[in-house]
Write a protein that holds these residues in place. Structure first.
Motif, short mmCIF file in Angstrom:
data_model
loop_
_atom_site.label_atom_id
_atom_site.label_comp_id
_atom_site.label_asym_id
_atom_site.label_seq_id
_atom_site.Cartn_x
_atom_site.Cartn_y
_atom_site.Cartn_z
N LYS A 1 51.47 52.84 44.41
CA LYS A 1 50.04 53.47 44.22
C LYS A 1 49.25 52.46 43.88
O LYS A 1 48.21 51.91 44.68
CB LYS A 1 50.06 54.54 43.25
N ALA A 2 49.05 51.90 42.66
CA ALA A 2 48.33 50.88 41.97
C ALA A 2 48.26 49.53 42.72
O ALA A 2 47.05 49.07 43.23
CB ALA A 2 48.43 50.79 40.68
N ASP A 3 49.29 49.04 43.10
CA ASP A 3 49.43 47.72 43.91
C ASP A 3 48.74 48.03 45.07
O ASP A 3 48.30 47.04 45.87
CB ASP A 3 50.59 47.09 43.94
N LYS A 4 48.99 48.98 45.95
CA LYS A 4 48.67 49.46 47.41
C LYS A 4 47.11 49.34 47.50
O LYS A 4 46.19 48.92 48.22
CB LYS A 4 49.17 50.54 47.74
N ILE A 5 46.58 49.81 46.33
CA ILE A 5 45.06 50.03 46.28
C ILE A 5 44.45 48.55 46.26
O ILE A 5 43.69 48.25 47.10
CB ILE A 5 44.65 50.76 45.11
N TRP A 6 44.85 47.74 45.24
CA TRP A 6 44.14 46.36 45.28
C TRP A 6 44.68 45.48 46.50
O TRP A 6 43.79 44.61 46.88
CB TRP A 6 44.60 45.71 43.89
N ALA A 7 45.76 45.63 46.95
CA ALA A 7 46.01 44.82 48.15
C ALA A 7 45.32 45.46 49.22
O ALA A 7 45.14 44.44 50.19
CB ALA A 7 47.77 45.15 48.38
N THR A 8 44.98 46.59 49.44
CA THR A 8 44.36 47.16 50.83
C THR A 8 42.83 46.37 50.51
O THR A 8 42.19 45.88 51.51
CB THR A 8 44.09 48.66 50.68
N PHE A 9 42.22 46.48 49.27
CA PHE A 9 41.14 45.70 48.95
C PHE A 9 40.82 44.28 49.50
O PHE A 9 40.20 43.69 50.04
CB PHE A 9 40.57 45.96 47.55
N VAL A 10 42.18 43.45 48.89
CA VAL A 10 42.11 42.22 48.98
C VAL A 10 42.41 41.80 50.81
O VAL A 10 41.67 41.02 51.11
CB VAL A 10 43.33 41.44 48.38
N LEU A 11 43.15 42.38 51.36
CA LEU A 11 43.57 42.23 52.58
C LEU A 11 42.49 42.69 53.86
O LEU A 11 42.01 42.03 54.50
CB LEU A 11 44.87 43.08 53.21
N SER A 12 41.40 43.60 53.26
CA SER A 12 40.26 43.93 54.22
C SER A 12 39.10 43.21 53.85
O SER A 12 38.35 43.23 54.53
CB SER A 12 40.03 45.45 53.88
N ASN A 13 39.11 42.17 52.84
CA ASN A 13 38.05 41.39 52.56
C ASN A 13 38.61 39.84 52.74
O ASN A 13 37.95 39.22 52.03
CB ASN A 13 37.47 41.72 51.14
N LYS A 14 39.63 39.80 53.62
CA LYS A 14 39.62 38.25 53.86
C LYS A 14 38.66 37.63 54.67
O LYS A 14 37.79 38.05 55.43
CB LYS A 14 40.88 38.26 54.86
#
Length: 137
Positions: free
Chosen positions: A124-137
């Motif tokens: 849950k929590a890690d998937k949220i921030w990882a999705t943010f990071v990967l979509s803002n490369k």
């Protein structure tokens, strides 16, 4: 209570190799506790302190690394994520007091708590921030 060894699954992958490797290692370390609580309970007393230290030390290292990574990528909710990490550490410290005894059941419950928290947190929590990071490369 979780009584099966946790195995790494591809569904746990965030897509950030450094963090994924740390999560994989965290599960490996938690599984050392599984070995003591479920496979070799006769080793509980002599091995528990060492395994607990390893779990705590690696968790603190991982959380610090993950928090720095999130901040470096501009994740706005990194403080909220850190608060979840801090809450986990507090709970672990509380649980450690119970594990000072020779009670193998307490070790088994702690293993269940650790694995459930880690897997839920990654999913849950890690998937949220990882999705943010990967979509803002």
């Amino acid at each position: 209570m979780m009584s099966e060894r946790v195995e790494w699954k591809d569904s746990y992958v965030l897509g950030i190799p450094e963090i994924d490797n740390q999560h994989r290692h965290l599960i490996d370390v938690a599984n050392e506790l599984y070995e003591i609580a479920f496979v070799k309970p006769e080793k509980y007393k002599e091995s528990m302190a060492e395994v607990l230290k390893k779990i705590v030390d690696y968790t603190v290292y991982h959380f610090s690394s993950e928090e720095e990574y999130m901040k470096s990528k501009g994740y706005a909710a990194s403080d909220v994520h850190k608060a979840a990490h801090d809450g986990f550490i507090k709970e672990v410290e509380y649980q450690l007091k119970k594990l000072a005894s020779d009670d193998v059941l307490a070790g088994a419950k702690f293993y269940s708590f650790i694995c459930n928290w880690i897997l839920t947190h990654i999913a849950k929590a890690d998937k949220i921030w990882a999705t943010f990071v990967l979509s803002n490369k």
